[in-house]
Design an enzyme around this catalytic site. Structure first.
Site, PDB file in Angstrom:
ATOM      1  CG  ASP A  17      -9.591  -0.183   4.687  1.00 29.64           C
ATOM      2  OD1 ASP A  17      -9.299  -0.424   3.504  1.00 29.64           O
ATOM      3  OD2 ASP A  17      -8.834  -0.418   5.645  1.00 29.64           O
ATOM      4  CE  LYS A  39      -3.764  -2.462   2.206  1.00 27.79           C
ATOM      5  NZ  LYS A  39      -4.466  -2.836   3.446  1.00 27.79           N
ATOM      6  CD  GLN A  58      -3.238  -4.328   6.603  1.00 21.82           C
ATOM      7  OE1 GLN A  58      -3.165  -3.365   5.839  1.00 21.82           O
ATOM      8  NE2 GLN A  58      -3.845  -5.459   6.246  1.00 21.82           N
TER       9      GLN A  58
END
Ligand code: NDP
Length: 290
Positions: free
Chosen positions: A125, A58, A102
């Protein structure tokens, strides 16, 4: 012929490169016209090797596109309230446009509570309940990256979903459920299967488009797939040889599928590209730029 589909294999890596190129132009424009550079905070707790790989990928994508990424690497022992304190700071920080925590988090941390602490406008997200709810009503700012990446793959591959029977195996909050909504919004007929589904093959064999997000290596066999079906493999599983494989028995299923995504190089790169897109969207929203 579309050079991102060789034979019947959809090259997600190539599609994601095309998308990333467009996103880089957007970031360049933002910088030149508005003097704004999107900034993404990436929080990783503990030292899970898979999480480390995902975070590195990422960050690499951010660098390539021109998004600033700032990593917050916290120890495995980090307490829930410490993580919440960091989120509160990042939520307030005007310089930070996107926040990514994460997953998975260590067991002593309540994941749901952490996600609900992210400012929904910075929730790149799209895991916050507010953003999840907005997907239901088709009135969203952000879409979860994996389902959105799959929709993009289908669109770019000229695969229409309207009127098709789409079968999703897996009902997680981050893949299966939002995937079903996105397909429904595009007029597909959707069936969701899970671990309690009786006679799974009966359903998978009727799929025009089969999307698999289970987390079990080569779980979907050729006999479970209708000849001519489009097969999208979300799964990421480690092989004994140290490589990666999907949830679909790729070598055999590709013989009968009209289109299929490989692992690696299918859905995964699109997920990362969509994360970049969401970070840019968050930056535009926060700066009132249409
Ligand atoms: P979860 O573990 O949250 O969900 C797995 C789903 O599979 C559950 O709904 C479960 O059912 C279902 N399932 C398990 N066993 C069976 C079975 N025997 N028959 C039918 N259904 C079954 O996983 P995620 O959705 O988070 O991820 C799935 C896979 O996708 C993983 O390999 C993950 O690494 C990968 N992934 C890949 C991404 C990418 O970018 N390519 C992004 C996100 C995930 P039940 O609900 O009943 O338990």
């Amino acid at each position: 012929m579309n050079n991102t589909i060789i034979n019947n294999i959809i090259d997600g890596k190539k599609f994601s490169q095309m998308l990333r190129k467009n996103l880089k132009n957007e970031v360049d424009n933002l910088k030149n016209k508005e003097n704004i550079v999107p900034k993404l905070a990436v929080i990783v707790v503990g030292d899970d090797p898979a999480s480390r790989t995902y975070v590195n990928n990422k960050k690499k994508a951010c660098t390539e596109i021109g998004i600033i990424s700032k990593e917050y690497s916290l120890s495995q022992e980090t307490k829930q309230n410490e993580l919440i304190k960091l989120l509160d700071e990042l939520n307030k920080d005007k310089e930070i446009n996107g926040i990514l925590v994460q997953l998975p988090l260590p067991h002593h941390i309540n994941e749901k509570e952490i996600i609900e602490h992210i400012n929904p406008l910075k929730d790149v997200d799209a895991f916050h309940e507010l953003n999840v709810g907005k997907i239901m009503t088709n009135n969203f700012s952000f879409l979860p990256c994996t389902p959105a990446g799959i929709m993009e793959l289908l669109k770019q591959s000229d695969i229409s979903v309207a009127g098709k029977h789409c079968v999703i195996v897996g009902r997680s909050n981050i893949v299966g459920k939002p995937m079903a909504m996105l397909l429904l919004h595009k007029d597909a007929t959707v069936t969701i299967c899970h671990s309690k589904t009786i006679d799974l093959s009966k359903f998978t064999k009727t799929a025009d488009i089969l999307i698999v997000a289970v987390g079990k290596a080569k779980f979907i066999k050729k006999e479970m797939v209708k000849p001519g079906a489009v097969v999208i493999d979300v799964g990421i599983n480690r092989t004994d040889a140290g490589g990666l494989c999907g949830d679909v028995d790729f070598e055999n299923v590709k013989e009968i599928a009209s289109y299929i995504t490989p692992v690696p190089g299918g859905v995964g790169p699109m997920t990362i590209a969509l994360l970049m897109k969401n970070t840019i969207t968050a930056t535009l929203i926060q700066n009132n730029i249409k």
